[in-house]
Design a protein around this motif. Structure first.
Motif, short mmCIF file in Angstrom:
data_model
loop_
_atom_site.label_atom_id
_atom_site.label_comp_id
_atom_site.label_asym_id
_atom_site.label_seq_id
_atom_site.Cartn_x
_atom_site.Cartn_y
_atom_site.Cartn_z
N LEU A 1 0.83 -1.20 0.00
CA LEU A 1 0.00 0.00 0.00
C LEU A 1 0.86 1.26 0.00
N ASP A 2 0.23 2.38 -0.27
CA ASP A 2 0.93 3.65 -0.19
C ASP A 2 0.94 4.12 1.26
N GLN B 1 -6.40 0.39 1.71
CA GLN B 1 -5.65 1.63 1.58
C GLN B 1 -6.20 2.72 2.51
N SER C 1 4.90 0.72 4.73
CA SER C 1 4.30 -0.21 3.78
C SER C 1 5.16 -1.44 3.51
#
Length: 642
Positions: A48-49, A315, A507
């Motif tokens: 994920l960001d 997210q 992440s």
């Protein structure tokens, strides 16, 4: 020569029968992944960001004034043991993680447990979960298995299989305890109050002895009605009455000499624990209760698999795990119950938890950020006067596992996988140590900023350690901070030792290190820490009574203000290998269509109660016998590594 060596092994005088330890590929040999393989959740590669740097950003320089003695601290916790974070292992996945039976033990698991034992003195493991409720005893199982699984109960949203076990299950657990100091919690089947099937308690007490910590009575009874285990009128009073019926059954069973080691009510949040306390549960059964317990997950990820509940976008959810508010909010509803437990003289346990029910979230549960969250949550539970907590472990099809064994049909090629939250348990054991006297307090420094929480730990009444978090990901370095530690009522030492828990981003799933060491990446773990130990020495200004400790973004730093004994973990090596031809290099294109690595086959025999696998595990491939050891005598073939 081989026959002579084998005869020598058989002639060794050991306390118990020899134990064959299931091994992995020799160190240094790797094999490519099948490019078309269906990827189980435990090997999911979703990244994920990381959230943006908060605006406004927290201060990057602040002072923590920490009292030198616990007598000057308000709100200090009860004494906490280094075993605080243990593991809750679903009964249905025992053969994957522990071994096929008492003669086949998983070497990587022994190593993973040994890492924590060396730091905490022991490891606490709960065997049970939803699968304990329908478990039943049989005298034998095919092919020497200690457990097998039957078709899942489709009334249960997690499609929990029923577990069938033999007495060898308890010898399996006992043999593990003979090699690593593991203490066990087990659970009595509670689906049929007319027949409690007490063999699990009878054999548990007879074989595990002092290694048995307690017996859970009912797993999430507040969900029984929803899962079809009881009728819709089932309520806390009925549960309390059934608890009493079990005590009567145990008392009448001459094979159960101990009946004061029971644990309940293990409610999950549909009922509050107070609803059970209000029945008179504690006062009525105080002589039989070893501990009071609850179970709770902060959220769920059930919708993608079962279509129930609400869809949670990983997210979007990620940011909710990356601040101090999460752990504080999760513990707040239990503060009253932890106080009630103290007044009753009972430990208060979080018997099962992890990042999200139904298997966790891809990209969160298995990330460095997830590990920071789990560590902070664990320390907050300790500060809230929980006496222990169990991180749940399922099968191949969950994201949150602290550790995952490879499917048996590819175990000649692949090693284990460690999830990021294993490090949370490992580090927690160092935060609290081996003395069983550690007390913790949430410092709330830096203006109580939620992205930079801190704790102080007192050991034998004196300030021993300071724990510092930085939840922010910022490659520019602008969000790194420096904490100035000053000691009230005393002075700082000439220098402090700092261990850092590091990765590039919250992440990240790989490149995670604790004090410079790592366990490895997906399918590359043998349970031993790799790399050179890196403990940073920070010089302090004793005249100014200041230690300036830098903390990168992201990171966790454990600051030792007193000297720590060196950690020299005794781990176990798979020093003998059979079928070594299968460790040769394999063409990935051939591997893609071999070894049963299809979506239909990787699940076979690997059912988890956490995410919907309802396959029967009895038909799974048998494990290999690679290394021979004497469980009780610790025969030298096993090789100790320091």
């Amino acid at each position: 020569m081989l026959l002579s060596a084998l005869w020598s092994l058989w002639s060794l005088d050991v306390v118990a029968a020899l134990v064959t330890v299931y091994g992995q590929i020799p160190l240094g040999i790797t094999s490519a992944l099948a490019p078309t393989a269906t990827v189980a959740a435990a090997y999911n590669t979703t990244v994920l960001d990381p959230p943006e740097v908060p605006n406004p950003a927290p201060p990057t320089s602040f002072t923590l004034t920490v009292p030198s003695a616990n007598t000057s601290v308000t709100g200090l916790s009860i004494p906490i043991k280094g075993t605080f974070y243990g593991f809750s292992v679903e009964m249905s996945v025992i053969t994957q993680l522990f071994g096929k039976n008492s003669s086949f033990l998983q070497v990587p698991l022994l190593n993973l447990f040994a890492n924590i034992q060396e730091r905490a003195g022991a490891v606490h493991v709960r065997v049970g979960g939803n699968t304990q409720e329908y478990a039943y005893y049989v005298s034998t199982l095919p092919d020497g298995h200690a457990i097998s699984k039957e078709k899942a109960n489709t009334n249960n949203p997690t499609e929990t299989p029923a577990v069938v076990y033999t007495v060898d299950l308890f010898y399996l657990l006992s043999n593990i305890s003979s090699l690593v100091n593991v203490k066990w919690y087990i659970g009595v089947p509670f689906n049929d109050t007319s027949d409690f099937r007490l063999q699990i308690v009878e054999y548990g007490e007879a074989i595990l002895g002092d290694n048995l910590l307690g017996v859970q009575v009912g797993n999430e009874p507040d969900l029984y009605a929803a899962h079809g285990h009881r009728n819709s009128s089932y309520n806390p009073q009925v549960y309390a009455d059934e608890f009493g019926e079990l005590i009567a059954a145990l008392t009448a069973d001459s094979k159960v000499p101990v009946s004061n080691n029971l644990i309940g009510p293990s409610v999950s949040g549909t009922w509050t624990p107070e609803m059970v306390w209000n029945t008179g549960f504690i006062s009525e059964y105080t002589n039989n209760l070893a501990a009071l317990s609850v179970e709770h997950y902060p959220t769920d990820n059930c919708f993608p698999t079962y279509g129930i509940g609400t869809y949670h976008d990983p997210q979007i959810e990620f940011a909710n795990f990356l601040n101090h508010t999460s752990g504080v909010s999760l513990c707040k509803p239990y503060l009253n119950s932890s106080a009630i437990a103290q007044a009753a003289g009972k430990p208060f346990l979080m018997f099962e938890t992890n990042s999200a029910s139904c298997g966790g979230f891809p990209g969160i549960s298995d990330s460095f950020g997830g590990a920071l969250w789990a560590l902070d949550y664990g320390l907050q539970m300790a500060y809230s006067n929980f006496s222990g907590a169990m991180l749940h472990v399922g099968g191949q099809n969950v994201f949150y596992n602290p550790f995952t064994a490879p499917p048996t049909n590819v175990s000649r090629y692949y090693e284990w996988t460690v999830g990021a939250v294993y490090y949370s348990a490992l580090i927690s054991s160092e935060v609290f140590g081996r003395t069983n006297t550690s007390q913790i307090v949430d410092i709330l420094g830096n203006g109580a900023n939620i992205y930079t929480p801190q704790y102080a730990v007192y050991e034998n009444g004196a300030l021993a350690r300071v724990a510092l978090f930085n939840y922010i990901t910022d490659a520019t370095g602008k969000s790194d901070y420096t904490a100035t530690i000053t000691v009230a009522g005393g002075t700082v030492p000439a220098s402090v030792q700092v261990k850092y828990f590091l990765s590039d981003s919250v992440s990240t799933k790989n490149n995670i290190t604790w004090a410079g060491q790592t366990l490895g990446t997906i399918r590359e773990v043998d349970g031993r820490l790799k790399g050179a130990l890196n403990v940073v020495t920070v010089a302090c200004d004793t005249g100014a009574n200041k230690c300036l400790v830098p903390v990168p973004a992201p990171a966790f730093a454990l600051v030792f203000l007193t000297a720590e004994a060196p950690i020299a973990t005794a781990t176990f090596s798979t020093s003998t290998h059979t079928n070594t031809v299968n460790t040769a290099t394999i063409n990935p294109s051939l591997l893609a269509t071999s070894n049963g690595m299809s979506g239909a086959n990787w699940q076979l025999g690997l059912g988890s109660t956490s995410s919907g696998d309802n396959k029967n595990g009895a038909g799974g491939a048998a494990m290999r016998a690679d290394v021979i050891v004497g469980a009780m005598g610790l025969v030298l073939v096993l090789g100790l590594w320091y």
